[in-house]
Design a protein around this motif. Structure first.
Motif, PDB file in Angstrom:
ATOM      1  N   UNK A 217      54.258  12.964  39.929  1.00 45.87           N
ATOM      2  CA  UNK A 217      53.511  14.121  38.562  1.00 45.87           C
ATOM      3  C   UNK A 217      52.295  13.507  39.014  1.00 45.87           C
ATOM      4  N   UNK A 218      51.738  14.570  38.665  1.00 41.53           N
ATOM      5  CA  UNK A 218      50.155  14.717  39.048  1.00 41.53           C
ATOM      6  C   UNK A 218      49.508  14.670  37.827  1.00 41.53           C
ATOM      7  N   UNK A 219      48.651  13.664  37.258  1.00 42.23           N
ATOM      8  CA  UNK A 219      47.761  14.120  36.402  1.00 42.23           C
ATOM      9  C   UNK A 219      46.587  13.797  35.874  1.00 42.23           C
ATOM     10  N   UNK A 220      45.788  14.448  35.752  1.00 41.94           N
ATOM     11  CA  UNK A 220      43.973  14.238  35.742  1.00 41.94           C
ATOM     12  C   UNK A 220      43.907  14.863  34.211  1.00 41.94           C
ATOM     13  N   UNK A 221      44.727  14.972  33.525  1.00 40.15           N
ATOM     14  CA  UNK A 221      44.222  14.763  31.943  1.00 40.15           C
ATOM     15  C   UNK A 221      43.727  13.174  31.694  1.00 40.15           C
ATOM     16  N   UNK A 222      43.206  12.952  30.351  1.00 37.40           N
ATOM     17  CA  UNK A 222      42.943  11.794  29.193  1.00 37.40           C
ATOM     18  C   UNK A 222      44.598  11.203  29.429  1.00 37.40           C
ATOM     19  N   UNK A 223      44.206   9.233  29.611  1.00 32.07           N
ATOM     20  CA  UNK A 223      45.422   9.101  29.549  1.00 32.07           C
ATOM     21  C   UNK A 223      45.126   8.538  27.767  1.00 32.07           C
ATOM     22  N   UNK A 224      44.130   8.291  27.300  1.00 38.80           N
ATOM     23  CA  UNK A 224      44.094   8.342  25.484  1.00 38.80           C
ATOM     24  C   UNK A 224      44.490   9.339  24.580  1.00 38.80           C
ATOM     25  N   UNK A 225      44.895  10.381  25.744  1.00 32.11           N
ATOM     26  CA  UNK A 225      45.874  11.469  24.657  1.00 32.11           C
ATOM     27  C   UNK A 225      47.319  11.741  24.332  1.00 32.11           C
ATOM     28  N   UNK A 226      48.097  11.802  23.754  1.00 29.22           N
ATOM     29  CA  UNK A 226      49.605  11.861  23.719  1.00 29.22           C
ATOM     30  C   UNK A 226      49.835  12.636  24.540  1.00 29.22           C
TER      31      UNK A 226
ATOM     32  N   UNK B 142      38.242  20.775  42.991  1.00 29.93           N
ATOM     33  CA  UNK B 142      39.500  19.540  43.980  1.00 29.93           C
ATOM     34  C   UNK B 142      41.035  19.473  43.132  1.00 29.93           C
ATOM     35  N   UNK B 143      41.177  20.037  42.643  1.00 33.94           N
ATOM     36  CA  UNK B 143      42.731  20.108  42.011  1.00 33.94           C
ATOM     37  C   UNK B 143      43.458  20.263  43.244  1.00 33.94           C
ATOM     38  N   UNK B 144      43.639  21.226  43.664  1.00 36.98           N
ATOM     39  CA  UNK B 144      44.653  21.529  44.545  1.00 36.98           C
ATOM     40  C   UNK B 144      44.924  20.905  45.839  1.00 36.98           C
ATOM     41  N   UNK B 145      43.621  20.218  46.618  1.00 38.34           N
ATOM     42  CA  UNK B 145      43.388  19.177  47.455  1.00 38.34           C
ATOM     43  C   UNK B 145      44.181  17.848  47.211  1.00 38.34           C
ATOM     44  N   UNK B 146      44.246  17.424  45.902  1.00 36.02           N
ATOM     45  CA  UNK B 146      44.252  15.858  45.071  1.00 36.02           C
ATOM     46  C   UNK B 146      46.712  16.467  45.327  1.00 36.02           C
ATOM     47  N   UNK B 147      46.696  17.476  44.644  1.00 34.98           N
ATOM     48  CA  UNK B 147      47.775  17.797  44.824  1.00 34.98           C
ATOM     49  C   UNK B 147      47.900  17.599  46.290  1.00 34.98           C
ATOM     50  N   UNK B 148      47.750  18.143  47.029  1.00 31.90           N
ATOM     51  CA  UNK B 148      48.057  18.119  48.510  1.00 31.90           C
ATOM     52  C   UNK B 148      48.097  16.752  48.914  1.00 31.90           C
ATOM     53  N   UNK B 149      47.001  15.760  48.980  1.00 32.72           N
ATOM     54  CA  UNK B 149      47.099  15.117  49.753  1.00 32.72           C
ATOM     55  C   UNK B 149      48.354  13.360  48.780  1.00 32.72           C
ATOM     56  N   UNK B 150      48.537  13.509  47.204  1.00 27.21           N
ATOM     57  CA  UNK B 150      49.485  13.210  46.820  1.00 27.21           C
ATOM     58  C   UNK B 150      51.050  13.329  47.288  1.00 27.21           C
ATOM     59  N   UNK B 151      50.813  14.746  47.942  1.00 32.20           N
ATOM     60  CA  UNK B 151      52.429  15.210  47.675  1.00 32.20           C
ATOM     61  C   UNK B 151      52.925  15.605  46.452  1.00 32.20           C
ATOM     62  N   UNK B 152      52.893  15.830  45.502  1.00 35.33           N
ATOM     63  CA  UNK B 152      53.062  16.301  44.093  1.00 35.33           C
ATOM     64  C   UNK B 152      53.991  17.143  44.082  1.00 35.33           C
TER      65      UNK B 152
END
Length: 585
Positions: free
Chosen positions: A231-240, A267-277
């Motif tokens: 699971x890929x998350x790029x939203x801030x961890x300080x929020x529920x 850069x979103x889909x590049x990260x999705x691809x890199x992490x094989x999310x």
């Protein structure tokens, strides 16, 4: 999804919550996973990988450092840090000791930051070096907390001037601390601040139970985890949103979390691809940014099969699913402090799911700005009605509220449908269809009246965003001298290469919206202010009103030309309340 499949997943969720692991906090879950699957990937970040065994040892070192610093069960620790592995390590280490973590918004500045650090009651603080400049500006306003503030240096920064504050150093002891099992699900695990879109944020009380059990349910019902899922998350961890939908879901099911520092549409889909999310959690505005990006090489070079989140409007839903070939979208509704949540398991476009957990939809009188009542009791909604979502306060669905007891009381309705009941008022309006699906309408504060009619800012924003020349829009009501109600206004960002065509936009809105819902004023801006979770911040825009400003032209609806630029002379006529200064008034 067929109804019988939905029922089977509901049964599965109950089984998950009633099983042997249902009483474990996230910290205990990490300890268990470190023994049962130590080599399995827990966290992926940039080019680094942390397995469960390694993560638990790092967390233990931090927990022992906390003990050495005099922290213990029930203490409040403020954590101000951007998305990076160290955020998770500090959060989980505090959980091992029963320390309450106040998760501070990294975008908070000045009064807002000082307020957050004061209202949470923190006695200790960890600040990431990347957030240190913001903290130093209000250092003198937080009293003794500044003396107990430790700086955790960002590994990506070569040098850090701590301005005299001590650096945080983890302990070399990496065994499990003795106090982990003392924390129970009913204990307070965190203070999470509301988004603050309309004022200073409130510190919502989050129990270990809520953080953990919601993750278990989402893993079973929404993500439906399979071996090898990421699971890929790029939203801030300080929020529920990130803390529960991504972290808690992954940890309670032994899956893998890929962490992004922040959201980047390019850069979103590049990260999705890199992490094989295989999935990611979303906020509606984030998805709208994604569908507005130019086509890229990674658009379909991914293995995403499910995304889970909230705030995705119908038009962006369809575009996102079609363009990026996402098989399954699970839209949900939940709030930071709320005790009621919904989950769309049927895939009905635009819906947040059906009423569950005893939730009620109560009719709202927009004219009186109050609930509709019959003999003093609230009136439930039927198909086609719009009402406010309420969550029953009971053992199964408690409302922990805020640290501020007055703010807590203000959100509770008593003797609502019957004598002795108590319900949490979400302040969110929904429409109910024939199949009992819920469709988000607006926040009560965002719905305003114009010409005796109720205007949903969400509906207007969606229609503006459908016009090809507009990339993003924020809609709100403004006060006009000598005029009842509020006039609709929108702040918009134009699409790349687009110019503002007032006639074409007016024609589009004429075909899509009734006249009372169409914005009277439109301000063109280069960007729109958002919260850290990408929710539109409207308070500043409302305060600015419709006064022309250099560099941000304002257009006003005109009968002949659609929208034409508002001059200072025309603005003065409106302020003086001259009849006919606004078209159709």
């Amino acid at each position: 999804m067929p109804a019988h499949r939905i029922g089977s997943y509901a049964t599965l969720a109950r089984g998950v919550l009633e099983g042997a692991g249902s009483h474990r906090t996230l910290a205990l879950e990490l300890e268990r996973r470190s023994r049962t699957q130590p080599a399995h990937s827990f966290l992926l970040y940039e080019d680094r990988r942390f397995d469960y065994g390694q993560a638990d040892r790092i967390v233990n070192g931090i927990a022992h450092a906390y003990l050495a610093a005099g922290m213990g069960r029930g203490d409040v620790l403020a954590l101000l840090m951007e998305n990076r592995p160290e955020f998770l390590w500090h959060y989980l280490a505090a959980g091992k000791l029963g320390i309450v973590v106040a998760l501070v918004n990294t975008q908070a500045r000045g009064d807002g930051l000082a307020h957050a650090l004061t209202v949470c009651g923190a006695r200790h603080m960890i600040v990431g070096s990347e957030c240190l400049p913001a903290f130093l500006t209000i250092r003198e306003r937080v009293g003794e907390l500044a003396d107990r503030c430790l700086v955790d240096e960002d590994p990506g920064v070569t040098h850090c001037d701590t301005a005299g504050l001590a650096r945080f150093e983890p302990s070399r002891t990496v065994t499990d601390p003795p106090d982990t099992a003392r924390s129970t699900l009913g204990d307070t695990g965190a203070y999470v601040f509301t988004s603050g879109t309309t004022g200073l944020p409130k510190a919502a009380v989050m129990s270990y139970q809520r953080l953990t059990t919601v993750g278990r349910v989402l893993g079973a019902l929404a993500w439906r985890f399979e071996p090898g899922d990421v699971v890929y998350n790029c939203l801030p961890l300080f929020h529920t949103h990130a803390l529960v939908i991504s972290l808690a879901s992954v940890l309670t099911h032994g899956s893998t979390l890929a962490l992004g520092r922040r959201f980047s549409a390019g850069g979103f889909w590049r990260d999705i691809h890199r992490f094989e999310a295989t999935g990611f959690n979303y906020i509606g505005e984030m998805c709208r940014y994604l569908v507005n990006t130019p086509p890229g090489e990674y658009d379909n070079r991914h293995r995403v099969r499910v995304i889970v989140g909230q705030g995705l409007q119908s038009d962006a839903w369809v575009k996102l699913q079609d363009r990026f070939a996402i098989p399954r979208i699970v839209e949900m509704y939940a709030s930071t402090e709320g005790n009621i949540a919904t989950l769309n398991l049927s895939g009905t476009v635009g819906s947040v799911g059906t009423l569950r957990l005893g939730g009620k939809l109560a009719k709202w009188d927009f004219e009186r700005d109050d609930f509709v009542r019959n003999a003093g009791r609230l009136v439930p909604c039927g198909p086609g009605d719009v009402g406010v979502l309420l969550g029953p306060i009971r053992k199964r669905t408690p409302f922990a509220g805020y640290r501020d007891t007055e703010a807590t009381s203000a959100k509770v309705l008593t003797d609502a449908f019957r004598a002795g009941d108590a319900l949490f008022n979400t302040g969110d309006a929904f429409r109910l269809d024939e199949r009992k699906n819920l469709f988000f309408v607006d926040r009560l504060g965002d719905t305003f009246r114009n010409k005796g009619e109720n205007v949903s800012t969400t509906e207007v924003q969606e229609q503006l965003a459908r016009w090809p020349g507009i990339a993003a829009a924020s809609v709100y009501g403004v006060t006009v001298p000598g005029r009842e109600g509020r006039a609709g206004m929108a702040a918009v960002v134009l699409a790349d290469g687009a110019r503002f065509d007032g006639a074409a936009l007016a024609a589009h809105l004429d075909a899509a919206l009734p006249s009372y819902a169409q914005p009277v004023f439109i301000r063109v801006r280069s960007t729109l202010e958002t919260t850290a979770t990408l929710k539109l911040s409207k308070l500043t825009l409302q305060r600015e009103g419709f006064a022309p400003r250099d560099g941000e032209p304002i257009y006003i609806r005109d009968a002949a030309d659609g929208y034409r630029e508002l001059t200072h002379e025309h603005y003065d006529d409106i302020v003086r309340g001259e009849t006919g200064a606004i078209h159709g008034q």
